[in-house]
Scaffold this motif. Sequence first.
Motif, PDB file in Angstrom:
ATOM      1  N   ASN A  37      51.621  53.553  39.622  1.00 58.16           N
ATOM      2  CA  ASN A  37      50.327  53.954  39.938  1.00 58.16           C
ATOM      3  C   ASN A  37      49.866  55.242  39.570  1.00 58.16           C
ATOM      4  O   ASN A  37      48.858  54.967  38.878  1.00 58.16           O
ATOM      5  CB  ASN A  37      49.923  53.697  41.369  1.00 58.16           C
ATOM      6  CG  ASN A  37      50.761  52.485  41.781  1.00 58.16           C
ATOM      7  OD1 ASN A  37      49.942  51.259  41.180  1.00 58.16           O
ATOM      8  ND2 ASN A  37      51.090  52.612  42.971  1.00 58.16           N
ATOM      9  N   MET A  85      43.111  46.158  41.230  1.00 60.85           N
ATOM     10  CA  MET A  85      43.655  46.889  41.945  1.00 60.85           C
ATOM     11  C   MET A  85      42.854  46.131  43.174  1.00 60.85           C
ATOM     12  O   MET A  85      43.246  45.968  44.277  1.00 60.85           O
ATOM     13  CB  MET A  85      43.416  48.067  42.283  1.00 60.85           C
ATOM     14  CG  MET A  85      43.819  48.970  40.361  1.00 60.85           C
ATOM     15  SD  MET A  85      45.997  48.720  41.049  1.00 60.85           S
ATOM     16  CE  MET A  85      46.078  47.615  39.772  1.00 60.85           C
ATOM     17  N   LYS A 108      44.409  43.403  44.989  1.00 66.90           N
ATOM     18  CA  LYS A 108      45.435  43.578  45.523  1.00 66.90           C
ATOM     19  C   LYS A 108      45.199  43.954  47.317  1.00 66.90           C
ATOM     20  O   LYS A 108      46.088  43.679  47.946  1.00 66.90           O
ATOM     21  CB  LYS A 108      46.479  43.751  44.973  1.00 66.90           C
ATOM     22  CG  LYS A 108      46.302  44.005  43.589  1.00 66.90           C
ATOM     23  CD  LYS A 108      48.029  44.755  42.338  1.00 66.90           C
ATOM     24  CE  LYS A 108      48.799  44.082  41.332  1.00 66.90           C
ATOM     25  NZ  LYS A 108      49.456  44.539  40.887  1.00 66.90           N
ATOM     26  N   SER A 109      43.952  44.743  47.219  1.00 68.17           N
ATOM     27  CA  SER A 109      44.373  45.337  48.328  1.00 68.17           C
ATOM     28  C   SER A 109      43.026  45.349  49.425  1.00 68.17           C
ATOM     29  O   SER A 109      42.805  46.146  50.357  1.00 68.17           O
ATOM     30  CB  SER A 109      45.223  46.902  48.205  1.00 68.17           C
ATOM     31  OG  SER A 109      44.302  48.227  47.140  1.00 68.17           O
TER      32      SER A 109
END
Length: 356
Positions: A159, A204, A207-208
């Motif tokens: 990351n 991103m 994903k979250s």
Amino acid sequence: MVKLEIVERIVKERIEWIDCWKGLAIITVVVGHIVNPISKYIYWFHMPLFFFISGYLYKEKTDYYTFFKRKIFHLLVPYFSFLFLFTLLQYLPLIIDSWQQKKLLPIDQIIIYTLMIIWKQLYGGANLVLWFGVFWFVTCLFLTQQVYNPIYIKFGSNNWLMIKIILGCYCLAMINYYFLKNVIFPWNINVVAMALPFYWLGHMAAKSLLINSRTLILVIIIFLSAFLLDNGSLLYFNFNMKNTTYGVLFFNVIIALSGIIITQQLAILLHNKSYIGNALRELGSASMLIMYLHQPIQITIKNYPIFASPGIRVIGALLISYIIYKLIINYSIMRKLFLGDFSTYGAVETIKNSKV
């Protein structure tokens, strides 16, 4: 069986609200090109929004060649099809008129003029205006996807390294803005440096990202504050990806993300509203065709006083583009040329209803 039904329902709901999101996105593009008083503020986020959504839908592909070939079919075949069609529609009447009036240029000048047109069209990017004004996005998106996929596959598990790479891309974009702003690159390849951060952020987010009411209130405050500061001439925010005008350092990303999140939450809110949700989903499914067609349509009807008002041109550009889309999807060759769809219509519907 119950779990499978739950999963299928979740997938279907996600597809529906993402189609609504794409519908809102293409509306912002059309409005941004027609309604001048607010176009500047729409430009703050409307093209970053498309890169963000594309990143949101990204799935890593380890077979680079297959990924490359699929994107050529999906993005570049329609790109060149519309490029050829619009070029023909614009220049053929001039040639016919010259022929009828017997005002033809000498053959050597015709050849030079033709080669100049071909070079300009193939070079693309910021060179393309008016009917071709949005073509830069397609080539930039294609290049962004081809760059991002191998980078993420190789470094995505780290990351911090990915953050450094994306920050490096952002710095290159700002260097381009400060020192090479007037240089026109083929296919707007230089804009990939700014597109990659939004593409990565979208990936991103898929994903979250969980948006709560506090976050939504915060981004609304940020966007409204930027609007008031700019409108009051206290600060000047200007953002135009095509022309590599990126505005104020870091604020450009923050303001764009605020607009992106607001449209995302609006799409989630509206996708269950029967009439509005259905309309947005339909526009979302036709978004790429509308992207290509809305400029020629609105520029053409603007010449007729009865259709000259911005509101009529917005509705006309969306409605006519959508009708053409519904016609195109019924013919295999048209789907291939103008939608980049090389599957059967039935398979398309199956994929559309099962895609995550």
